[in-house]
Each structure stands twice: as structure tokens, then as C-alpha cells.
Design an enzyme around this catalytic site. Structure first.
Site, PDB file in Angstrom:
ATOM      1  N   GLY A   1       0.799  -1.218   0.000  1.00  0.00           N
ATOM      2  CA  GLY A   1       0.000   0.000   0.000  1.00  0.00           C
ATOM      3  C   GLY A   1       0.835   1.273   0.000  1.00  0.00           C
ATOM      4  N   THR A   2       1.915   1.267   0.732  1.00  0.00           N
ATOM      5  CA  THR A   2       2.735   2.478   0.830  1.00  0.00           C
ATOM      6  C   THR A   2       3.320   2.834  -0.539  1.00  0.00           C
ATOM      7  OG1 THR A   2       3.276   1.938   3.114  1.00  0.00           O
ATOM      8  CG2 THR A   2       4.738   3.491   2.003  1.00  0.00           C
TER       9      THR A   2
ATOM     10  N   ASN B   1      -8.041   3.872   8.509  1.00  0.00           N
ATOM     11  CA  ASN B   1      -7.503   2.700   9.204  1.00  0.00           C
ATOM     12  C   ASN B   1      -7.740   2.744  10.708  1.00  0.00           C
ATOM     13  OD1 ASN B   1      -5.572   4.806   8.267  1.00  0.00           O
ATOM     14  ND2 ASN B   1      -4.274   3.924   9.864  1.00  0.00           N
TER      15      ASN B   1
ATOM     16  N   GLN C   1      -7.742  -0.326   3.327  1.00  0.00           N
ATOM     17  CA  GLN C   1      -8.571  -0.910   4.397  1.00  0.00           C
ATOM     18  C   GLN C   1      -9.946  -1.340   3.890  1.00  0.00           C
ATOM     19  OE1 GLN C   1      -7.644  -1.795   7.335  1.00  0.00           O
ATOM     20  NE2 GLN C   1      -5.722  -0.684   7.618  1.00  0.00           N
TER      21      GLN C   1
ATOM     22  N   SER D   1      -3.540  -3.299  -0.771  1.00  0.00           N
ATOM     23  CA  SER D   1      -2.444  -4.009  -0.099  1.00  0.00           C
ATOM     24  C   SER D   1      -2.907  -5.421   0.224  1.00  0.00           C
ATOM     25  CB  SER D   1      -2.072  -3.263   1.189  1.00  0.00           C
ATOM     26  OG  SER D   1      -1.098  -3.991   1.890  1.00  0.00           O
TER      27      SER D   1
ATOM     28  N   HIS E   1      -1.793  -7.728   2.343  1.00  0.00           N
ATOM     29  CA  HIS E   1      -1.801  -8.306   3.693  1.00  0.00           C
ATOM     30  C   HIS E   1      -2.978  -7.845   4.546  1.00  0.00           C
ATOM     31  CE1 HIS E   1      -0.079  -4.980   6.292  1.00  0.00           C
ATOM     32  NE2 HIS E   1       0.381  -4.553   5.133  1.00  0.00           N
TER      33      HIS E   1
ATOM     34  N   THR F   1      12.419  -7.038 -10.731  1.00  0.00           N
ATOM     35  CA  THR F   1      11.818  -8.379 -10.832  1.00  0.00           C
ATOM     36  C   THR F   1      10.675  -8.508  -9.833  1.00  0.00           C
ATOM     37  OG1 THR F   1      13.940  -9.255 -11.533  1.00  0.00           O
ATOM     38  CG2 THR F   1      12.339 -10.856 -10.709  1.00  0.00           C
TER      39      THR F   1
ATOM     40  N   CYS G   1       2.845   7.277  20.212  1.00  0.00           N
ATOM     41  CA  CYS G   1       3.555   7.440  21.475  1.00  0.00           C
ATOM     42  C   CYS G   1       5.000   7.797  21.211  1.00  0.00           C
ATOM     43  CB  CYS G   1       3.529   6.134  22.239  1.00  0.00           C
ATOM     44  SG  CYS G   1       1.869   5.541  22.424  1.00  0.00           S
TER      45      CYS G   1
END
Ligand code: PLP
Length: 398
Positions: free
Chosen positions: A72-73, A152, A180, A200, A202, A238, A326
């Protein structure tokens, strides 16, 4: 202790059939898909099938509108840069304030380099885009608009088909990050005015390291990665054939069961959310009044840091995430919660995200554990007891 995985917006468990589909491409079909011999042909065939399956999942008319990427990135980065390249006489980008860092970090960098002007459209406390400010930002100076299909952190869904129409009316390119949404919401890109759409693997029970960018036929696409002529000269390098094959299998599995899975996840999610709000006073589900993904619930608990709740849930074997970034010992709310400016944004939110693997036992366990954790924290659990462990990542925007 039974492990409960409720962090599916971070990543999903690869489907066993996906893993089985990938294995031959790690073992016997190892050829380079650019090679002319039979080994290459076997890999090429695997990629062709995967491309058709991913195209079908999002309603692309032509399989060659699917460009495989590393995830996705990369798809988001490729889309923004291609959009700017396609409109060299325009120098503005319109994004929402709640985009994933894959978009926000890139446009921030381009802005700092003095290349473009970025218009960040705020969201309302419901998490919905401010449509008036969106319309006001659209002008013939805008090269590309990028608004995510679903957020997300909260699951809030934006009306991207309508937003795309408005962007096209001023001649801008429209991109949406559907990372998402894919596999959780029906997507019919061919019926829309969307030019570019990121995916994406995953996030839909496929392997990590594969993604795709839908590129509407006729779009003059400039490659992000220069190199060989792979992906019809739109991405050098590739290809990650086993992961792409797995992605295709994941898309094939998701498509026919999407509506049924969504209904099941929604029922479980609503039971979890209703149960938590019913059992814990001053708990607020973020974005609950907006259109939302069926699998996501982000809940803020008054007077308790979400990070502390998530840490204690993890100790009970329940995996969730938070909408907090954080750093240096302070739990600042994420950019998404800040942008929503809701009444409890300062506490962050605990994100519960389900998948088709989630079941009633997962929900029962979360409902039996979370209220007691929040109550204990409210009674003043010592801060040290919930401190981050050294191996916990600092920022988790996934
Ligand atoms: N966009 C959104 C909305 C996401 O949630 C994510 C994943 O966290 C990404 C992009 C990045 O995807 P990937 O992990 O495949 O690079």
C-alpha cells in the site's frame, strides 16, 4: 490462555489456501517472469491469473489496469507522483487530514521542498470529511486529489465516488487509498470516476510485500521506480511472484464471500461495541455515526489512556491497537483523533478490528476482560505497571 487477535487493520492472517497457492512459486515455479523459457512462462502465468483476480475484486474492466507493487505504501507514493507528473501545469494537492502517513508524509515532503501546495481538508467530529471545505479547495490549480476510501483507525468510509466526480469537474486526477476497504466493502472502480486506487495484499488475508495500484486505462502513468520494462514499463524490478500469486488467491477468495463476511463481522463488531459501551461508563465509539467499515471499532475511555488499556489487554492475550502516536513517554493522540477533535481525543482510542476469522468467543473474551481493565486503570493503576516494553514500536499507524 486463548489468544484473541483483534488487530486486523494492522494485518490479517494469511489464508491457508493463499499459502498453499504460493508454495509452488517458491519451489518449482521459480523462473523470472521476464524470461522467455518455460520457467519464465510458468511465473508469467501465475502473475496473469493474479492480475485477473485482483482486477475482479475491485471491478476493473481490464486486467492490465492492475499494476503490482510492494504494498500500500508504494502504491500511494506511486499514485501521488504519477498524478503530479500527469498535470505538470498544476501545483496543488488536495488530501484529507486523516490520510495514512503513506500519503501525508509524502505530500509533506513535497511541500517542504517547495514543489507543491497541499490543501488538507479537515474532518468533522464524526470523522466525515468537511464537504464544504473540500469543494472550496477544488480549483483548476489542483493536480491530484487523494482521499482514502476508509480510515484505518476509525473505519470511517468516505464517499469517494461522489468526491471523485467533483474532482474530475475541475480536471483533477482522483486517487483513493482503498487499502482498508478492499475485501471488506464492495468496490466497483469501473463504475466510478476514480483514476487511481491503492490496494495491499496483507490486509485481506494475503501475504505481506505485495500490493497493487489500479491505473485507469488511458492514464499517462509515470513510473515511481525506474528500471527494466516489468509491469509494462510502469515499475522496474523483478516481481515478487509468490506474494503476487498469494495476493491474487486472497482476492479470489474474498470476492464471492465479501457481503456475507461483512454482515457477520458487523454483527460481531456491534456486539463488542455495544457490550463495551454498556458495561463501561463514559466510553465513546469514534465515528459510530458515520458510514463505517463493518470490522472496525475505535473506542475512547474517559480518564484512561488507550495505550494503557491496549498494553493490559495484550497481557491477557488480546491483541488490539491504539490511535495514539507514542513518543518520548507521552501518549499524544494520533493525527486522526486530533483531526476529529472529539470530546475524549486526548485519551486516544483502542482500536478493535475484526476479520472473517473472528468469532463469538473472541468477542466474549474481550467483553469479559476489558471492563475490568478500564476499571482498574481508573482506580489508579501505577503508571509503571503499564509502561511500554522496549520492543514495542514507538509509532503504530497501521
Ligand atoms: N494505507 C492505509 C489506509 C493503511 O492502513 C496502510 C497499512 O497500514 C497502508 C496504506 C500501507 O500499506 P502497506 O503496509 O501495504 O505498505
Amino acid at each position: 490462555m486463548r489468544a484473541v487477535y483483534l488487530d486486523n487493520n494492522a494485518t490479517t492472517r494469511p489464508d491457508p489456501d493463499v499459502v498453499a497457492a504460493m508454495l509452488p512459486y517458491l519451489v518449482e515455479h521459480f523462473g523470472n517472469p521476464s524470461s522467455a523459457h518455460a520457467f519464465g512462462a510458468a511465473s508469467r502465468q501465475g502473475m496473469k491469473t493474479a492480475r485477473e483476480r485482483v482486477a475482479a475484486l475491485v471491478g476493473a474492466r481490464f486486467a492490465d489496469e492492475i499494476l503490482f507493487t510492494s504494498g500500500g505504501t508504494e502504491s500511494d507514493n506511486a499514485a501521488i507522483r504519477a498524478g503530479l507528473a500527469a498535470k505538470p501545469d498544476r501545483n496543488e494537492i488536495v488530501v484529507s487530514a486523516v490520510e495514512h502517513p503513506a500519503i501525508l508524509a509524502l505530500v509533506g515532503r513535497l511541500e517542504a521542498e517547495g514543489r507543491i501546495r497541499v490543501r488538507r481538508i479537515p474532518v468533522l467530529p464524526c470523522g466525515c470529511l468537511d464537504r464544504e471545505l473540500y469543494r472550496a479547495a477544488l480549483s483548476p490549480r489542483v493536480a491530484i486529489v487523494s482521499i482514502m476510501w476508509a480510515n484505518n483507525e476509525t473505519g470511517v468510509v468516505h464517499p469517494v465516488e461522489a468526491l471523485a466526480e467533483e474532482a474530475k469537474a475541475v480536471g483533477a486526477i482522483f486517487h483513493t487509498d482503498a487499502v482498508q476497504a478492499a475485501g471488506r466493502e464492495p468496490i466497483d472502480v469501473d463504475r466510478s470516476a476514480i483514476d487511481l486506487l491503492s490496494l495491499s495484499s496483507h490486509k485481506l488475508h494475503g501475504p505481506k510485500g505485495a500490493g497493487a495500484l489500479y491505473v485507469r486505462r488511458g492514464f499517462r502513468f509515470t513510473a515511481l521506480i525506474s528500471g527494466g520494462k516489468q509491469e509494462r514499463a510502469r515499475r522496474g524490478g523483478t516481481e515478487n511472484v509468490p506474494a503476487i500469486v498469494g495476493f491474487g488467491k486472497a482476492a479470489e477468495i474474498a470476492a464471492p464471500r465479501l457481503r456475507g463476511d461483512a454482515a457477520r463481522m458487523r454483527a460481531l463488531r456491534d456486539r463488542l461495541e455495544g457490550g463495551l459501551i454498556g458495561r463501561i461508563r463514559d466510553a465513546l465509539a469514534l465515528g459510530a455515526r458515520a458510514a463505517r467499515l463493518p470490522n472496525t471499532s475505535a473506542i475512547a475511555f474517559a480518564d484512561v489512556e488507550a495505550e494503557a488499556v491496549a498494553t493490559m489487554l495484550a497481557r491477557e492475550g488480546i491483541a488490539v491497537s491504539t490511535g495514539s502516536a507514542c513518543s518520548a513517554g507521552s501518549n499524544a493522540p494520533s493525527h486522526v483523533l486530533k483531526a476529529m477533535a472529539g470530546p475524549m481525543a486526548e485519551f486516544g482510542a483502542v482500536r478493535f478490528s475484526l476479520s472473517r476469522d473472528s468469532d463469538d468467543d473472541d468477542i466474549d473474551r474481550a467483553l469479559s476482560v476489558a471492563p475490568e481493565i478500564v476499571a482498574r486503570l481508573r482506580r489508579g493503576a501505577p503508571r509503571a505497571a503499564v509502561a511500554r516494553t522496549p520492543d514495542q514500536p514507538e509509532v503504530a499507524h497501521v
